[in-house]
Motif scaffolding. Structure first.
Motif, mmCIF file in Angstrom:
data_model
loop_
_atom_site.group_PDB
_atom_site.id
_atom_site.type_symbol
_atom_site.label_atom_id
_atom_site.label_comp_id
_atom_site.label_asym_id
_atom_site.label_seq_id
_atom_site.Cartn_x
_atom_site.Cartn_y
_atom_site.Cartn_z
ATOM 1 N N UNK A 86 -33.914 -3.402 26.414
ATOM 2 C CA UNK A 86 -33.066 -2.268 26.788
ATOM 3 C C UNK A 86 -32.150 -1.895 25.625
ATOM 4 N N UNK A 96 -28.071 8.986 23.996
ATOM 5 C CA UNK A 96 -27.693 8.682 25.375
ATOM 6 C C UNK A 96 -27.676 7.173 25.660
ATOM 7 N N UNK A 97 -28.128 6.397 24.677
ATOM 8 C CA UNK A 97 -28.227 4.952 24.886
ATOM 9 C C UNK A 97 -26.912 4.295 25.230
ATOM 10 N N UNK A 99 -24.129 5.565 26.540
ATOM 11 C CA UNK A 99 -23.668 5.907 27.893
ATOM 12 C C UNK A 99 -24.484 5.179 28.943
ATOM 13 N N UNK A 100 -25.796 5.086 28.664
ATOM 14 C CA UNK A 100 -26.674 4.404 29.603
ATOM 15 C C UNK A 100 -26.298 2.952 29.780
ATOM 16 N N UNK A 101 -25.973 2.307 28.658
ATOM 17 C CA UNK A 101 -25.607 0.890 28.732
ATOM 18 C C UNK A 101 -24.300 0.702 29.495
ATOM 19 N N UNK A 103 -23.310 2.467 31.926
ATOM 20 C CA UNK A 103 -23.658 2.544 33.344
ATOM 21 C C UNK A 103 -24.402 1.290 33.805
ATOM 22 N N UNK A 107 -24.265 -3.020 36.796
ATOM 23 C CA UNK A 107 -25.055 -4.066 37.438
ATOM 24 C C UNK A 107 -24.336 -5.402 37.411
ATOM 25 N N UNK B 7 -30.178 8.608 29.901
ATOM 26 C CA UNK B 7 -30.397 7.216 29.504
ATOM 27 C C UNK B 7 -30.105 6.270 30.645
ATOM 28 N N UNK B 8 -29.032 6.554 31.333
ATOM 29 C CA UNK B 8 -28.659 5.695 32.453
ATOM 30 C C UNK B 8 -29.757 5.680 33.489
ATOM 31 N N UNK B 10 -32.892 6.216 33.061
ATOM 32 C CA UNK B 10 -34.056 5.480 32.590
ATOM 33 C C UNK B 10 -33.825 3.970 32.685
ATOM 34 N N UNK B 11 -32.620 3.556 32.295
ATOM 35 C CA UNK B 11 -32.326 2.121 32.316
ATOM 36 C C UNK B 11 -32.304 1.577 33.727
ATOM 37 N N UNK B 12 -31.650 2.331 34.631
ATOM 38 C CA UNK B 12 -31.609 1.872 36.013
ATOM 39 C C UNK B 12 -33.006 1.834 36.590
#
Lengths: 266, 363
Positions: A86, A96-97, A99-101, A103, A107, B7-8, B10-12
């Motif tokens: 990931x 976007x990586x 921001x994605x992380x 989010x 978890x 991105x979020x 995709x990761x989720x």
């Protein structure tokens, strides 16, 4: 002089914790600790009694240790692998990586006691063998809890490159692919260990808690629960001690690996 | 739209996909039992498939005794506190208390699974492997130091139980008023089933003296406990084998408290508490009725009822003196005393086992 100071520093980082541990055990065995905590020797048995139980039941305890270790290490491996991947994906698509992380870190906020029963239900059809499907459920719990630390750190390791290193690579006209293999990947190695320093103790705790809810009754965590409910405190403490030893042992193994692999680095 | 969102997502979804992989495998259709199947057939088949369930944590000994009776190994699946495992067939022969889980399995009210008469049960009492459950206990030391308190508490509690059994509907309402984890319908069902356990012994005979300690049933419980309680600690395991009835129960308080010409004396300690084994529900209706009707107050006691639940260890709570009395299963008390607690049963409220194994039958 400087050398002496350095070796004393190295010695004292080991010496002080051991001294503290020895002091606690002395207070414990002499009953002073019980007086301080207002505890009795039934709910907090003496160290020698706990030791006796561990010694007498070593084969059974080792079976439970093995079950817990498979869960902890299996989950740690899968979680770290997934987390690193990931991190790589996020580092490739940096826009976007990040921001994605952030989010994905959400978890980490999910309590283990919430996901463990859910995963138990989700994995009911994995295998007709309760031991196996239960093991899968527990490993998935540890996987989820150890993914995020690794992905965040891997992302940092892959992207936080020293500007001059990047300039050097550019001056060689290196492709993105070459930069990735020759610069980003090696740069992320210390960050992997930063992540593992968080997730190695974490994986043992997740494994212990996931066993509470598992369908198949095995593992150090499960034994702690069973024995406390049955008011068998000496036995419960024996398993608690074993759980502590497992955590410490895994951490020491990690530190040894780290010192070998990161030798010569700052 | 923020840049991070894609991105979020995709990761989720990656993590979700991982979880889905393991759930995508379809469930296999299970075959149920004939309604004429013998107990032996059902137990042997379910045990062979490894699909006998129990909650463990000291609730498993009757099931293990039953498995042994039919020559099967004593392993079982860890059952959750709901009946989803039974519902989805991962457990074919599930543990259920007549007054709680069995009602949920059969009935259609809130939280029920609505199986009606499509299920049958195996009764531990009929199978001769019954172990006594809900009792009233305290520590031997507390009882010896406060005999009048114990007697007053027993007299008022027994009065509460007698009223509750005579008026189960009202008792269910009272319990519901004091806090309930389940619906009022289920509470009412529970009151009716608990009444049966209080008023019938393990042989099916009616009980007139509520709460009296039945030594024959106690001995059976102790014998089964010695066989099936496995303790890792060798000191405790050895002690378990030496326990006799006198180490786990004392009938004298109950006998004097409920005698016709009973003089109870002044309680030594007036503020007392009782730790329940589980959440507030009609399983404990006698205590709530005694509190609500003022029976405890009449006996000169100010009683606090402490609900249990989850992994609460009622034996430890009483042993450490956090509470004065407790409700536990006799097997739990035996295990605790083997471990070194000096607990003493002073009354036996449930006179027969409420544990059954439930299984589905084919149409």
């Amino acid at each position: 002089m400087r050398n002496w100071k350095e070796s004393w520093n190295r010695f004292s980082t080991v010496f002080y914790p051991i001294l503290f541990g020895a002091l606690m055990i002395t207070l414990w065995q002499t009953g002073i600790l019980h007086k301080i905590l207002g505890a009795d020797t039934f709910t907090l048995p003496m160290p020698h009694r706990i030791y006796t139980i561990i010694k007498e039941n070593l084969p059974v305890i080792m079976q439970n240790v093995q079950a817990t270790l498979i869960v902890a290490l299996g989950g740690l491996f899968l979680g770290s692998l997934l987390g690193y991947l990931l991190g790589v994906v996020a580092a490739i698509f940096t826009k976007w990586g990040k921001g994605g992380l952030t989010l994905a870190s959400a978890f980490n906020a999910i309590p283990i006691i919430a996901i463990a029963p859910i995963l138990n239900n989700l994995t009911k059809d994995v295998s007709p063998n309760a031991n196996i499907r239960s093991m899968v459920a527990k490993i998935l719990v540890v996987t989820i809890t150890s993914t995020v630390a690794m992905s965040v750190n891997a992302y940092r390791g892959l992207t936080e490159i020293k500007p001059f290193s990047m300039d050097l690579m550019r001056s060689y006209a290196a492709t993105e692919r070459q930069i990735f293999w020759k610069l980003r990947l090696p740069n992320s190695l210390p960050f992997i260990f930063t992540a593992l320093r968080v997730s190695v103790p974490g994986c043992v705790i997740s494994a212990l808690v996931s066993e509470y809810f598992a369908e198949y009754i095995v593992g150090v965590g499960r034994q702690i629960r069973e024995n406390i409910v049955l008011a068998q405190y000496a036995t419960a403490w024996a398993y608690i001690s074993v759980a502590c030893l497992m955590g410490i042992a895994l951490y020491v193994v990690l530190l040894i690996f780290e010192s070998i692999l990161l030798k010569g680095r700052k | 739209m923020r840049k991070g969102n894609k991105g979020a997502l995709m990761l989720t979804s990656l993590v979700m996909a991982l979880m889905l992989v393991v759930t995508a495998i379809p469930a296999t259709a299970a075959t149920y039992y004939s309604k004429d199947a013998t107990v032996k057939d059902v137990v042997v088949d379910a045990a062979t498939q490894g699909k006998v369930g129990n909650w463990g944590l000291g609730n498993e000994y009757e099931i293990q005794a039953l498995l042994s009776k039919y020559g099967m190994p004593t392993t079982y699946l860890s059952q959750a506190f709901d009946m989803d495992g039974f519902d989805d067939d991962s457990i074919l022969l599930a543990s259920a208390m007549t007054y709680n889980e069995l009602g949920l399995v059969k009935n259609s009210y809130q939280g029920g699974y609505n199986y009606g008469d499509k299920v049958k049960t195996i009764d531990m009492n009929d199978e001769g492997v019954a172990m006594l459950e809900d009792n009233i206990f305290t520590t031997d030391a507390f009882a010896k130091a406060n005999p009048n308190t114990v007697k007053a508490f027993l007299a008022a509690s027994v009065k509460g139980w007698a009223y509750a059994c005579a008026n189960p509907e009202e008792a269910a309402q009272i319990v519901y008023k004091y806090g309930s984890s389940v619906s009022s319908d289920h509470q009412l069902y529970m009151a009716g089933e608990v009444k049966k356990l209080v008023e019938t012994d393990t042989k099916g005979n009616p009980v007139t003296a509520y709460g009296k300690i039945d030594d024959t049933a106690m001995q059976q419980t102790l014998d089964l406990a010695k066989t099936y309680i496995k303790l890792t600690d060798s000191v405790a395991a050895d002690k378990l084998q030496t326990l006799t009835l006198d180490d786990i129960r004392d009938s004298s308080y109950f006998d004097t408290a409920t005698a016709a010409d009973a003089t109870l004396g002044t309680p030594e300690k007036t503020d007392v508490s009782i730790q329940l084994k589980w959440l507030p529900q009609a399983q404990f209706m006698g205590y709530y009725v005694a509190l609500d009707k003022g029976y405890y107050k009449d006996a000169g006691l100010n009683v606090t009822i402490v609900p249990g639940g989850g992994d609460i260890s009622e034996t430890t709570a009483v042993y450490t003196g956090q509470v004065d009395f407790g409700v536990t299963w006799v097997s739990n008390l035996i295990a605790a005393n083997a471990g070194g607690m000096g607990l003493m049963e002073v009354a036996q409220i449930f006179q027969r086992s409420g544990l059954v194994l439930v299984y589905k039958i084919s149409d």
